[in-house]
Design a protein around this motif. Sequence first.
Motif, PDB file in Angstrom:
ATOM      1  N   ILE A 333       0.841  -1.206   0.000  1.00  0.00           N
ATOM      2  CA  ILE A 333       0.000   0.000   0.000  1.00  0.00           C
ATOM      3  C   ILE A 333       0.871   1.249   0.000  1.00  0.00           C
ATOM      4  O   ILE A 333       0.632   2.199  -0.763  1.00  0.00           O
ATOM      5  N   GLN A 334       1.903   1.261   0.855  1.00  0.00           N
ATOM      6  CA  GLN A 334       2.761   2.446   0.946  1.00  0.00           C
ATOM      7  C   GLN A 334       3.533   2.681  -0.352  1.00  0.00           C
ATOM      8  O   GLN A 334       3.713   3.827  -0.775  1.00  0.00           O
ATOM      9  N   ILE A 335       3.965   1.612  -1.011  1.00  0.00           N
ATOM     10  CA  ILE A 335       4.671   1.767  -2.287  1.00  0.00           C
ATOM     11  C   ILE A 335       3.717   2.291  -3.359  1.00  0.00           C
ATOM     12  O   ILE A 335       4.070   3.188  -4.133  1.00  0.00           O
ATOM     13  N   TYR A 336       2.503   1.750  -3.401  1.00  0.00           N
ATOM     14  CA  TYR A 336       1.520   2.231  -4.370  1.00  0.00           C
ATOM     15  C   TYR A 336       1.202   3.711  -4.146  1.00  0.00           C
ATOM     16  O   TYR A 336       1.056   4.479  -5.099  1.00  0.00           O
ATOM     17  N   CYS A 337       1.110   4.124  -2.880  1.00  0.00           N
ATOM     18  CA  CYS A 337       0.810   5.528  -2.585  1.00  0.00           C
ATOM     19  C   CYS A 337       1.973   6.435  -2.986  1.00  0.00           C
ATOM     20  O   CYS A 337       1.760   7.556  -3.442  1.00  0.00           O
ATOM     21  N   ALA A 338       3.206   5.945  -2.839  1.00  0.00           N
ATOM     22  CA  ALA A 338       4.372   6.705  -3.321  1.00  0.00           C
ATOM     23  C   ALA A 338       4.291   6.864  -4.839  1.00  0.00           C
ATOM     24  O   ALA A 338       4.610   7.933  -5.384  1.00  0.00           O
ATOM     25  N   LEU A 339       3.846   5.817  -5.534  1.00  0.00           N
ATOM     26  CA  LEU A 339       3.696   5.884  -6.990  1.00  0.00           C
ATOM     27  C   LEU A 339       2.590   6.852  -7.389  1.00  0.00           C
ATOM     28  O   LEU A 339       2.698   7.562  -8.391  1.00  0.00           O
ATOM     29  N   ILE A 340       1.506   6.897  -6.605  1.00  0.00           N
ATOM     30  CA  ILE A 340       0.412   7.833  -6.887  1.00  0.00           C
ATOM     31  C   ILE A 340       0.902   9.270  -6.728  1.00  0.00           C
ATOM     32  O   ILE A 340       0.613  10.130  -7.567  1.00  0.00           O
TER      33      ILE A 340
END
Length: 402
Positions: A333-340
Amino acid sequence: MGKSTHFFGQSVFGQLMGLIEEDMVNVCSAKHNGNRYIKRFKTMDHLVSMLFCVFGKCISLREVIGGMIGLAGKTKHFKLNNLPYRSTLSDANKRRNSKIFGEIYNALLKKYDHVISDSRVKSVIGKQVKIFDSTTISLFKDILKCTGRTPSDGKRKGGIKAHTITNVDEKLPRLLWFSSAATNDHMLLEKLELNTDIIYVFDKGYNDYVAFKRFCDTGTGFVTRIKDNASYVIKEENPIGDEIHSGVLKDEIIEIQVKETSQPHPLKLRKVTFYDRVNKREFEFLTNLFEMRADMVAALYKLRWQIELLFKQLKQNFPLKYFLGDNENAIEIQIYCALIVNLLVTVIKKKLKRPWAFSNIVSFCRIHLFNYINLLQFLENPEKDWTIEQNNLEQLSLFERA
Protein backbone atom coordinates in the motif's frame (compact mmCIF):
# COMPACT_ATOMS: atom_id res chain seq x y z
CA MET A 1 0.72 46.67 1.17
CA GLY A 2 -0.68 44.50 -1.63
CA LYS A 3 -2.24 41.14 -0.88
CA SER A 4 -0.70 37.97 -2.28
CA THR A 5 -1.77 37.42 -5.88
CA HIS A 6 -1.28 33.67 -5.43
CA PHE A 7 -3.79 33.22 -2.57
CA PHE A 8 -6.25 30.41 -3.27
CA GLY A 9 -9.35 28.96 -1.61
CA GLN A 10 -7.81 25.49 -1.31
CA SER A 11 -4.57 24.37 0.26
CA VAL A 12 -1.84 22.85 -1.92
CA PHE A 13 -2.79 19.41 -0.57
CA GLY A 14 -6.43 20.06 -1.47
CA GLN A 15 -5.46 20.98 -5.03
CA LEU A 16 -3.39 17.81 -5.38
CA MET A 17 -6.23 15.68 -4.00
CA GLY A 18 -8.52 17.44 -6.49
CA LEU A 19 -6.71 15.51 -9.23
CA ILE A 20 -8.24 12.30 -7.80
CA GLU A 21 -11.99 11.79 -8.30
CA GLU A 22 -13.76 10.27 -5.31
CA ASP A 23 -16.10 8.27 -7.57
CA MET A 24 -13.06 6.68 -9.24
CA VAL A 25 -11.69 5.65 -5.82
CA ASN A 26 -15.06 4.16 -4.86
CA VAL A 27 -15.24 2.13 -8.09
CA CYS A 28 -11.71 0.75 -7.53
CA SER A 29 -12.55 -0.05 -3.91
CA ALA A 30 -15.79 -1.84 -4.84
CA LYS A 31 -13.88 -4.27 -7.09
CA HIS A 32 -12.13 -5.69 -4.01
CA ASN A 33 -14.82 -4.99 -1.36
CA GLY A 34 -12.65 -2.32 0.21
CA ASN A 35 -15.48 -0.77 2.27
CA ARG A 36 -17.31 -3.94 3.30
CA TYR A 37 -18.11 -3.94 7.04
CA ILE A 38 -16.38 -0.53 7.37
CA LYS A 39 -18.48 2.17 9.09
CA ARG A 40 -16.19 5.18 9.21
CA PHE A 41 -12.65 4.87 7.80
CA LYS A 42 -13.51 4.35 4.13
CA THR A 43 -11.03 3.81 1.28
CA MET A 44 -10.96 7.54 0.42
CA ASP A 45 -10.01 8.40 4.02
CA HIS A 46 -7.33 5.70 3.93
CA LEU A 47 -5.93 7.00 0.62
CA VAL A 48 -5.79 10.62 1.83
CA SER A 49 -4.05 9.57 5.05
CA MET A 50 -1.40 7.57 3.20
CA LEU A 51 -0.83 10.32 0.61
CA PHE A 52 -0.34 12.74 3.51
CA CYS A 53 2.25 10.28 4.87
CA VAL A 54 4.12 10.28 1.55
CA PHE A 55 3.96 14.05 0.96
CA GLY A 56 4.90 14.77 4.58
CA LYS A 57 7.69 12.16 4.53
CA CYS A 58 6.33 10.66 7.74
CA ILE A 59 8.26 7.69 9.11
CA SER A 60 5.80 6.40 11.73
CA LEU A 61 2.09 6.01 12.43
CA ARG A 62 2.46 8.49 15.30
CA GLU A 63 3.77 11.17 12.91
CA VAL A 64 0.91 10.64 10.45
CA ILE A 65 -1.83 10.74 13.09
CA GLY A 66 -0.23 13.64 15.00
CA GLY A 67 0.04 15.68 11.83
CA MET A 68 -3.55 14.99 10.78
CA ILE A 69 -5.09 15.69 14.20
CA GLY A 70 -3.77 19.24 13.88
CA LEU A 71 -5.95 19.60 10.76
CA ALA A 72 -9.24 18.98 12.57
CA GLY A 73 -11.96 21.16 11.04
CA LYS A 74 -9.91 21.84 7.90
CA THR A 75 -10.19 18.49 6.14
CA LYS A 76 -13.29 18.79 3.91
CA HIS A 77 -11.52 20.48 1.00
CA PHE A 78 -9.10 17.57 0.62
CA LYS A 79 -11.82 14.89 0.89
CA LEU A 80 -10.97 13.50 4.34
CA ASN A 81 -14.19 12.72 6.17
CA ASN A 82 -12.78 10.85 9.17
CA LEU A 83 -9.50 11.41 11.01
CA PRO A 84 -7.96 8.02 11.84
CA TYR A 85 -6.62 6.77 15.14
CA ARG A 86 -3.24 5.08 15.11
CA SER A 87 -4.78 1.61 15.53
CA THR A 88 -7.38 2.38 12.84
CA LEU A 89 -4.74 3.24 10.21
CA SER A 90 -2.59 0.28 11.25
CA ASP A 91 -5.54 -2.12 10.89
CA ALA A 92 -6.53 -0.60 7.54
CA ASN A 93 -3.00 -1.05 6.19
CA LYS A 94 -3.07 -4.67 7.29
CA ARG A 95 -6.59 -5.62 6.15
CA ARG A 96 -7.63 -3.46 3.18
CA ASN A 97 -6.48 -5.16 -0.01
CA SER A 98 -3.41 -3.44 -1.48
CA LYS A 99 -4.75 -4.21 -4.98
CA ILE A 100 -7.27 -1.38 -4.46
CA PHE A 101 -4.42 1.14 -4.45
CA GLY A 102 -2.94 -0.50 -7.53
CA GLU A 103 -6.33 -0.09 -9.24
CA ILE A 104 -6.41 3.60 -8.24
CA TYR A 105 -2.92 4.11 -9.65
CA ASN A 106 -3.86 2.47 -12.96
CA ALA A 107 -7.08 4.50 -13.16
CA LEU A 108 -5.09 7.73 -12.67
CA LEU A 109 -2.63 6.62 -15.37
CA LYS A 110 -5.54 6.16 -17.76
CA LYS A 111 -7.10 9.50 -16.82
CA TYR A 112 -3.91 11.54 -17.27
CA ASP A 113 -2.40 9.56 -20.13
CA HIS A 114 -2.89 12.52 -22.50
CA VAL A 115 -0.83 14.70 -20.13
CA ILE A 116 2.05 12.37 -19.30
CA SER A 117 2.50 10.35 -22.51
CA ASP A 118 5.54 11.10 -24.64
CA SER A 119 5.47 9.88 -28.26
CA ARG A 120 8.71 11.40 -29.59
CA VAL A 121 10.59 8.09 -29.78
CA LYS A 122 7.53 6.27 -31.13
CA SER A 123 7.16 8.83 -33.93
CA VAL A 124 10.77 8.17 -35.01
CA ILE A 125 10.81 4.37 -34.71
CA GLY A 126 7.15 3.67 -35.46
CA LYS A 127 6.79 1.35 -32.45
CA GLN A 128 6.27 1.76 -28.71
CA VAL A 129 9.54 1.25 -26.84
CA LYS A 130 9.06 -0.26 -23.38
CA ILE A 131 11.73 -0.80 -20.72
CA PHE A 132 11.48 -3.33 -17.91
CA ASP A 133 13.59 -4.00 -14.86
CA SER A 134 13.26 -4.59 -11.14
CA THR A 135 14.43 -2.81 -8.02
CA THR A 136 14.78 -4.20 -4.50
CA ILE A 137 13.61 -2.31 -1.43
CA SER A 138 15.21 -3.49 1.81
CA LEU A 139 12.89 -4.12 4.73
CA PHE A 140 13.49 -3.83 8.47
CA LYS A 141 12.73 -7.48 9.21
CA ASP A 142 12.48 -10.80 7.41
CA ILE A 143 8.95 -10.28 6.06
CA LEU A 144 9.80 -11.39 2.53
CA LYS A 145 12.68 -13.70 1.70
CA CYS A 146 15.85 -11.85 0.75
CA THR A 147 19.05 -12.87 -0.98
CA GLY A 148 22.66 -12.74 0.27
CA ARG A 149 24.54 -14.16 3.20
CA THR A 150 23.09 -14.61 6.66
CA PRO A 151 24.64 -12.08 9.12
CA SER A 152 26.69 -13.32 12.06
CA ASP A 153 23.83 -12.61 14.49
CA GLY A 154 21.53 -14.79 12.39
CA LYS A 155 19.00 -11.98 11.88
CA ARG A 156 18.27 -11.22 8.23
CA LYS A 157 16.40 -8.30 6.80
CA GLY A 158 13.72 -9.01 4.23
CA GLY A 159 13.33 -7.39 0.86
CA ILE A 160 10.51 -6.67 -1.59
CA LYS A 161 11.22 -6.60 -5.30
CA ALA A 162 9.20 -4.30 -7.57
CA HIS A 163 9.11 -5.55 -11.17
CA THR A 164 8.38 -2.59 -13.43
CA ILE A 165 7.50 -1.87 -17.06
CA THR A 166 7.58 1.71 -18.30
CA ASN A 167 7.33 3.52 -21.62
CA VAL A 168 10.55 5.16 -22.74
CA ASP A 169 10.91 8.84 -21.73
CA GLU A 170 8.22 8.46 -19.02
CA LYS A 171 9.27 8.23 -15.37
CA LEU A 172 6.10 6.39 -14.46
CA PRO A 173 5.60 2.62 -14.11
CA ARG A 174 2.95 1.40 -16.53
CA LEU A 175 2.79 -2.07 -14.98
CA LEU A 176 4.02 -3.27 -11.60
CA TRP A 177 4.32 -6.60 -9.79
CA PHE A 178 5.69 -7.35 -6.34
CA SER A 179 7.63 -10.38 -5.17
CA SER A 180 10.16 -11.32 -2.51
CA ALA A 181 13.70 -10.15 -3.22
CA ALA A 182 14.79 -13.76 -3.75
CA THR A 183 12.39 -14.26 -6.68
CA ASN A 184 14.11 -14.63 -10.05
CA ASP A 185 13.58 -11.68 -12.41
CA HIS A 186 12.53 -14.05 -15.19
CA MET A 187 8.98 -14.16 -13.75
CA LEU A 188 8.38 -10.82 -15.48
CA LEU A 189 9.00 -12.32 -18.94
CA GLU A 190 5.85 -14.43 -18.61
CA LYS A 191 3.68 -11.35 -18.00
CA LEU A 192 4.78 -9.29 -21.03
CA GLU A 193 2.34 -8.25 -23.73
CA LEU A 194 3.64 -9.56 -27.05
CA ASN A 195 2.76 -7.91 -30.37
CA THR A 196 4.40 -6.38 -33.44
CA ASP A 197 3.97 -2.78 -32.23
CA ILE A 198 6.29 -3.14 -29.20
CA ILE A 199 10.05 -3.18 -28.70
CA TYR A 200 11.28 -4.26 -25.25
CA VAL A 201 14.63 -3.07 -23.90
CA PHE A 202 16.15 -4.84 -20.88
CA ASP A 203 19.49 -5.80 -19.35
CA LYS A 204 21.29 -9.11 -19.71
CA GLY A 205 19.97 -10.40 -16.40
CA TYR A 206 16.79 -11.31 -18.29
CA ASN A 207 18.57 -13.42 -20.96
CA ASP A 208 16.24 -16.31 -21.73
CA TYR A 209 16.46 -18.02 -25.12
CA VAL A 210 12.97 -19.55 -24.80
CA ALA A 211 11.55 -16.04 -24.24
CA PHE A 212 13.59 -14.75 -27.20
CA LYS A 213 11.93 -17.39 -29.39
CA ARG A 214 8.49 -16.21 -28.21
CA PHE A 215 9.47 -12.64 -29.12
CA CYS A 216 10.50 -13.77 -32.61
CA ASP A 217 7.40 -15.93 -33.12
CA THR A 218 5.05 -13.04 -32.24
CA GLY A 219 7.03 -10.32 -34.06
CA THR A 220 7.81 -8.52 -30.80
CA GLY A 221 11.10 -6.62 -30.94
CA PHE A 222 13.72 -6.68 -28.22
CA VAL A 223 17.17 -5.26 -27.48
CA THR A 224 19.40 -6.54 -24.70
CA ARG A 225 23.06 -7.35 -23.98
CA ILE A 226 24.49 -10.76 -24.66
CA LYS A 227 25.99 -12.68 -21.73
CA ASP A 228 29.77 -13.05 -21.61
CA ASN A 229 29.56 -16.85 -21.58
CA ALA A 230 26.90 -17.12 -24.31
CA SER A 231 27.33 -19.96 -26.81
CA TYR A 232 26.55 -19.11 -30.44
CA VAL A 233 27.71 -19.57 -34.02
CA ILE A 234 28.37 -16.62 -36.35
CA LYS A 235 26.45 -17.21 -39.60
CA GLU A 236 26.95 -13.93 -41.43
CA GLU A 237 28.65 -10.54 -41.02
CA ASN A 238 26.71 -7.51 -42.27
CA PRO A 239 28.61 -4.67 -43.94
CA ILE A 240 28.85 -1.41 -41.97
CA GLY A 241 27.97 1.54 -44.23
CA ASP A 242 29.54 4.97 -44.08
CA GLU A 243 26.30 6.43 -42.72
CA ILE A 244 26.52 4.21 -39.61
CA HIS A 245 28.01 5.69 -36.41
CA SER A 246 31.73 4.95 -36.23
CA GLY A 247 31.26 3.35 -32.79
CA VAL A 248 29.71 0.28 -34.44
CA LEU A 249 32.53 -2.29 -34.70
CA LYS A 250 30.62 -5.38 -35.89
CA ASP A 251 27.14 -6.29 -37.12
CA GLU A 252 26.65 -10.06 -37.19
CA ILE A 253 23.90 -12.64 -37.66
CA ILE A 254 24.34 -15.42 -35.11
CA GLU A 255 22.62 -18.70 -34.31
CA ILE A 256 21.84 -19.91 -30.80
CA GLN A 257 20.36 -23.19 -29.59
CA VAL A 258 16.99 -22.96 -27.83
CA LYS A 259 16.38 -25.81 -25.40
CA GLU A 260 12.60 -25.47 -25.25
CA THR A 261 12.10 -29.25 -25.46
CA SER A 262 14.38 -32.26 -25.18
CA GLN A 263 15.53 -31.56 -28.73
CA PRO A 264 17.29 -28.13 -29.06
CA HIS A 265 16.52 -26.13 -32.19
CA PRO A 266 18.34 -23.14 -33.73
CA LEU A 267 17.25 -19.49 -33.57
CA LYS A 268 18.79 -16.69 -35.60
CA LEU A 269 19.45 -13.37 -33.88
CA ARG A 270 21.54 -10.28 -34.52
CA LYS A 271 24.61 -9.23 -32.51
CA VAL A 272 25.86 -5.63 -32.69
CA THR A 273 29.24 -4.74 -31.16
CA PHE A 274 29.52 -1.06 -30.17
CA TYR A 275 32.36 0.95 -28.59
CA ASP A 276 31.22 3.66 -26.19
CA ARG A 277 33.82 6.44 -26.30
CA VAL A 278 32.42 8.19 -23.22
CA ASN A 279 32.70 5.18 -20.89
CA LYS A 280 35.58 3.66 -22.92
CA ARG A 281 33.83 0.29 -22.98
CA GLU A 282 32.80 -2.22 -25.60
CA PHE A 283 29.20 -3.50 -25.56
CA GLU A 284 27.62 -6.44 -27.39
CA PHE A 285 23.89 -6.08 -28.04
CA LEU A 286 21.50 -8.89 -28.93
CA THR A 287 18.31 -8.19 -30.90
CA ASN A 288 15.80 -9.59 -33.39
CA LEU A 289 15.51 -6.22 -35.20
CA PHE A 290 17.24 -7.27 -38.40
CA GLU A 291 16.15 -4.24 -40.46
CA MET A 292 17.10 -1.52 -37.99
CA ARG A 293 20.38 0.38 -38.36
CA ALA A 294 23.12 -0.99 -36.13
CA ASP A 295 23.78 2.36 -34.43
CA MET A 296 20.04 2.71 -33.72
CA VAL A 297 20.11 -0.64 -31.89
CA ALA A 298 22.87 0.74 -29.64
CA ALA A 299 20.92 3.98 -29.14
CA LEU A 300 17.81 2.02 -28.12
CA TYR A 301 19.70 0.16 -25.41
CA LYS A 302 21.07 3.44 -24.08
CA LEU A 303 17.45 4.48 -23.40
CA ARG A 304 17.26 1.69 -20.80
CA TRP A 305 18.92 4.08 -18.35
CA GLN A 306 15.56 5.89 -18.08
CA ILE A 307 14.18 3.19 -15.79
CA GLU A 308 17.18 3.52 -13.47
CA LEU A 309 16.38 7.25 -13.21
CA LEU A 310 12.79 6.33 -12.29
CA PHE A 311 13.97 4.09 -9.42
CA LYS A 312 16.36 6.82 -8.26
CA GLN A 313 13.58 9.43 -8.39
CA LEU A 314 11.24 7.29 -6.28
CA LYS A 315 13.80 6.32 -3.65
CA GLN A 316 15.24 9.83 -3.25
CA ASN A 317 11.95 11.75 -3.01
CA PHE A 318 9.62 9.42 -1.10
CA PRO A 319 9.84 7.54 2.23
CA LEU A 320 10.60 4.00 1.03
CA LYS A 321 13.04 3.22 3.84
CA TYR A 322 10.50 3.43 6.66
CA PHE A 323 7.21 1.53 6.51
CA LEU A 324 4.14 1.96 8.67
CA GLY A 325 3.39 -1.76 8.87
CA ASP A 326 5.30 -4.99 9.37
CA ASN A 327 3.25 -7.01 6.87
CA GLU A 328 3.36 -7.43 3.10
CA ASN A 329 -0.01 -5.75 2.45
CA ALA A 330 0.92 -2.56 4.35
CA ILE A 331 4.24 -2.31 2.52
CA GLU A 332 2.58 -2.68 -0.88
CA ILE A 333 0.00 0.00 0.00
CA GLN A 334 2.76 2.45 0.95
CA ILE A 335 4.67 1.77 -2.29
CA TYR A 336 1.52 2.23 -4.37
CA CYS A 337 0.81 5.53 -2.58
CA ALA A 338 4.37 6.70 -3.32
CA LEU A 339 3.70 5.88 -6.99
CA ILE A 340 0.41 7.83 -6.89
CA VAL A 341 2.21 10.88 -5.47
CA ASN A 342 4.92 10.45 -8.12
CA LEU A 343 2.18 10.48 -10.76
CA LEU A 344 0.41 13.56 -9.32
CA VAL A 345 3.66 15.54 -9.20
CA THR A 346 4.47 14.42 -12.76
CA VAL A 347 1.08 15.73 -13.93
CA ILE A 348 1.80 19.09 -12.27
CA LYS A 349 5.27 19.18 -13.85
CA LYS A 350 3.86 18.40 -17.31
CA LYS A 351 1.25 21.19 -17.01
CA LEU A 352 3.87 23.82 -16.25
CA LYS A 353 5.49 25.89 -19.00
CA ARG A 354 8.28 26.94 -16.66
CA PRO A 355 10.96 24.23 -16.23
CA TRP A 356 11.08 22.82 -12.71
CA ALA A 357 13.14 19.91 -11.38
CA PHE A 358 10.93 17.09 -10.10
CA SER A 359 12.60 17.10 -6.67
CA ASN A 360 12.05 20.86 -6.32
CA ILE A 361 8.31 20.48 -6.95
CA VAL A 362 8.13 17.69 -4.36
CA SER A 363 9.98 19.86 -1.82
CA PHE A 364 7.75 22.86 -2.54
CA CYS A 365 4.59 20.78 -2.06
CA ARG A 366 5.94 19.35 1.20
CA ILE A 367 6.84 22.79 2.62
CA HIS A 368 3.57 24.46 1.55
CA LEU A 369 1.28 21.42 1.83
CA PHE A 370 -1.37 23.27 3.85
CA ASN A 371 -0.75 26.82 2.67
CA TYR A 372 -3.49 28.38 0.56
CA ILE A 373 -1.47 29.02 -2.58
CA ASN A 374 -2.58 28.54 -6.18
CA LEU A 375 -0.06 25.79 -6.98
CA LEU A 376 0.16 26.04 -10.78
CA GLN A 377 0.02 29.83 -10.82
CA PHE A 378 2.72 30.14 -8.19
CA LEU A 379 5.06 27.65 -9.87
CA GLU A 380 4.72 29.48 -13.18
CA ASN A 381 5.76 32.79 -11.61
CA PRO A 382 7.04 32.37 -8.03
CA GLU A 383 8.77 35.79 -7.95
CA LYS A 384 5.58 37.73 -8.78
CA ASP A 385 4.53 38.58 -5.21
CA TRP A 386 8.10 39.41 -4.22
CA THR A 387 8.46 41.81 -7.16
CA ILE A 388 5.12 43.53 -6.37
CA GLU A 389 6.09 43.86 -2.70
CA GLN A 390 9.47 45.39 -3.58
CA ASN A 391 7.82 47.89 -5.97
CA ASN A 392 5.35 48.90 -3.25
CA LEU A 393 8.22 49.47 -0.78
CA GLU A 394 10.09 51.61 -3.32
CA GLN A 395 6.99 53.74 -3.97
CA LEU A 396 6.44 54.17 -0.21
CA SER A 397 10.03 55.31 0.28
CA LEU A 398 9.58 57.91 -2.49
CA PHE A 399 6.49 59.35 -0.80
CA GLU A 400 8.28 59.46 2.57
CA ARG A 401 11.22 61.39 1.08
CA ALA A 402 8.82 63.79 -0.60
